[in-house]
Design a protein around this motif. Structure first.
Motif, short mmCIF file in Angstrom:
data_model
loop_
_atom_site.label_atom_id
_atom_site.label_comp_id
_atom_site.label_asym_id
_atom_site.label_seq_id
_atom_site.Cartn_x
_atom_site.Cartn_y
_atom_site.Cartn_z
N LYS A 1 5.77 2.22 7.63
CA LYS A 1 4.35 2.08 8.40
C LYS A 1 4.37 2.33 9.70
O LYS A 1 5.17 1.50 10.36
CB LYS A 1 3.69 0.94 7.79
N TYR B 1 5.38 -4.92 -15.53
CA TYR B 1 6.35 -5.06 -14.52
C TYR B 1 6.03 -6.43 -13.82
O TYR B 1 6.69 -7.29 -13.54
CB TYR B 1 6.16 -3.85 -13.57
N HIS C 1 8.89 0.58 1.80
CA HIS C 1 7.74 1.32 2.38
C HIS C 1 7.00 0.73 3.40
O HIS C 1 6.44 1.47 4.44
CB HIS C 1 6.75 2.15 1.30
N LYS D 1 -8.53 -5.88 2.24
CA LYS D 1 -7.47 -5.39 2.24
C LYS D 1 -7.03 -5.24 3.65
O LYS D 1 -7.44 -4.52 4.47
CB LYS D 1 -7.35 -3.84 1.42
N MET E 1 6.32 -8.78 -3.25
CA MET E 1 6.07 -8.49 -1.88
C MET E 1 6.68 -9.40 -0.92
O MET E 1 7.14 -8.91 0.21
CB MET E 1 4.47 -8.92 -1.71
#
Ligand SMILES: NC(=O)C1=CN([C@@H]2O[C@H](COP(=O)(O)OP(=O)(O)OC[C@H]3O[C@@H](n4cnc5c(N)ncnc54)[C@H](OP(=O)(O)O)[C@@H]3O)[C@@H](O)[C@H]2O)C=CC1
Ligand SMILES: O=C1O[C@H](COP(=O)(O)O)[C@@H](O)[C@H](O)[C@H]1O
Length: 503
Positions: free
Chosen positions: A184, A228, A180, A347, A238
């Motif tokens: 972006k 997970y 994903h 973030k 990541m």
């Protein structure tokens, strides 16, 4: 756009609810969904078509960015949805599905173009692909495509095995592996930024760039996903996918042609040139960390080992920083640093490109002149900022000035900007695989990551604790300091935050 059947495995799951239905609805409102379209959701439960349509509606009302919930439009959209009960292991359920698919194709007079979206746990990917083939669902007089979610394998061997199994049912050009981050807008913009701007294109190489820093930091912890994550860690979650994809997009050469094949070819060449590590040397180039308790936005948060579902003696990495070298003529000698972690200070997904200063001796005898930086904010802000130097008329000193030539117009009108899942699903609908991961990219990424996995497993690399709400362990700073650099824009390193917006 061609009419098609869109078969969704995992139609009752979290991803479908939060991302896929809202994306389909937004595409529909933007008239980017083919008409007619038949959408068939699958899950083990027994749901009537109506109940399923109601679930889809609820998720749109909760998660769609679009304000238009006009009853007539919504009704027409929902009318495309049907539900079929299917357990991935039961072959008879695929026959029922095939019957429904065919009935709808006949009813809507559509060609047999079939899209299969696997939004289910990865252990089901291969069995579903096999059953699509064996049941006849994959035999069409039109095209067939497979959209597949992450993670693609758990290590190099399992990724290869999975790919081998998928390739028995689908050709490579029929497989759309979702990452994903590639959806972006600012990641997609990297290509244009570099290649549509001669001023940037001319400096995009080892002669002008001192180092590249790619950071994806998160404030959230492991949340409800310990089952997970505790077997995955930041390296698989990541680095293997999103971080290396951003590296490829940043470092790739100008493609011969702007099409999917050429762009992916250039990305592959980057990964082929990334210097491999042997596991014994991993500790010299990779820093792994795990968050301890701390404070984020004024809230006390617990350490990773105390999170629900996490093994209290877990050695799982929630932070990874890495120094990579790309041994090709464009980048040799330029370190690329990637860093990602949970429970960090902010973030932020950001690429910082530090430029060399060849006139340093003339202008920088006292070492106060800052380097030029190109800062690409990917998420949550979407900005491009250039840090230059100018002479302060008051004191005659050379000082940094930041010029922000951000995508302000886009930001002002967020409702109009498609989200990652919308862009990616649309691309798959029209058969454009540019922003999906090709198998070669995935395999090369696992090849590079595998010695790191081995080193972590054999504890050849220390696991550093870092406080929640920090920028990660100090060892990650030393990684740059060894080459005379520092992470730009970490709070402790910011000396000048002045931003001058370009009006
Ligand atoms: N959620 C997220 O934010 C993200 C998810 N992903 C990936 O997307 C995929 C789906 O994740 P998510 O939606 O969160 O998972 P969920 O656990 O929420 O949903 C799993 C889905 O699989 C179905 N399912 C489970 N077992 C079977 C079975 N034996 N036969 C048929 N269907 C089955 C469930 O349906 P039912 O129980 O009704 O049978 C449900 O619809 C995973 O690969 C995940 O890694 C990737 C990025 C982000
Ligand atoms: O794929 C994943 O990505 C998210 C971070 O995505 P972002 O778009 O919010 O930056 C991460 O939280 C998650 O652990 C990982 O599986």
């Amino acid at each position: 756009m061609e009419s098609m059947t869109f078969v969704l495995f995992g139609a009752t799951g979290d991803l479908a609810k939060r991302k896929i239905y809202p994306a389909l609805y937004n595409l529909y409102i933007d008239q980017k969904l083919p008409q007619p379209i038949s959408i068939i959701g699958l899950g083990r439960g027994k749901l009537s078509h109506f109940d399923f349509q109601e679930k889809v509606k609820e998720s749109i009302l909760e998660f769609s960015r679009r304000l238009e919930h006009d009853a007539s439009q919504m009704g027409e959209f929902l009318n495309a949805f049907r539900f079929s009960t299917l357990d991935v292991n039961k072959t008879e359920d695929y026959q029922k599905l095939l019957k429904l698919v065919k009935e709808r194709e006949e009813e809507l007079q559509m060609k047999e173009h079939r899209m299969f979206y696997l939004s289910v746990a990865p252990e089901f990917f291969d069995i579903i692909a096999l059953n699509i083939k064996n049941s006849g669902l994959g035999e069409t007089n039109g095209w067939k495509r497979l959209i597949i979610e992450k993670p693609f394998g758990h290590d190099l061997q399992s990724a290869r095995e999975l790919n081998e199994k998928l390739s028995r049912a689908f050709d490579e050009d029929e497989i759309y592996r979702i990452d994903h981050y590639l959806g972006k807008p600012m990641v997609q913009n990297l290509e244009a930024l570099k290649f549509a701007n001669p001023i940037l294109q001319s400096i995009w190489n080892k002669d002008h760039i001192a180092n590249v820093q790619i950071t994806a930091s998160e404030t959230v912890g492991v949340e409800q996903r310990a089952g997970y994550y505790d077997h995955s860690g930041a390296i698989r979650d990541m680095v293997q996918n999103h971080m290396l994809q951003m590296l490829m997009m940043t470092a790739m050469n100008l493609p011969y042609k702007m099409n999917a094949a050429e762009i992916r070819n250039e990305k592959r060449k980057v990964m082929e040139a990334v210097r491999p590590f042997i596991k014994e040397k991993v500790k010299n180039h990779i820093v792994r960390g795990q968050y301890a308790s701390g404070e984020i936005n004024g809230q006390l948060v617990s350490g990773y080992k105390d999170e629900p579902g996490v093994n209290p003696s877990s050695q799982t990495d929630t932070f990874v920083a890495a120094r990579l070298w790309i041994d090709n003529p464009l980048w040799s000698g330029v370190p690329f640093y990637v860093r990602t972690g949970k429970r960090m200070k902010e973030k932020s997904t950001r690429i910082v490109i530090e430029l060399k200063n060849s006139l340093k001796l003339l202008y920088n005898q006292d070492q106060t002149v800052k380097p030029n930086l190109l800062i690409i904010d990917i998420n949550p802000d979407e900005n491009v900022t250039l840090q230059l130097n100018g002479k302060n008329p008051l004191n005659g000193k050379i000082e940094p000035v930041r010029i922000n030539f951000s995508c302000e117009d886009l930001n002002r009108n967020r409702l109009g900007v498609p989200e990652a899942y919308e862009r990616l699903i649309f691309d798959a609908l029209i058969g454009d695989s540019t922003f999906f991961a090709h198998w070669k990219e995935v395999e090369l990424s696992w090849e590079w990551v595998q010695p790191i996995l081995n080193a972590f497993e054999e504890n050849l690399s220390p696991l550093h604790e870092y406080q929640s709400g920090s920028y990660g362990p100090e060892a990650a700073d030393f990684l740059l300091a060894e080459n005379g650099f520092k992470w730009w824009l970490d709070e402790k390193n910011i000396e000048d935050k002045q931003i001058i917006p370009q009006k």
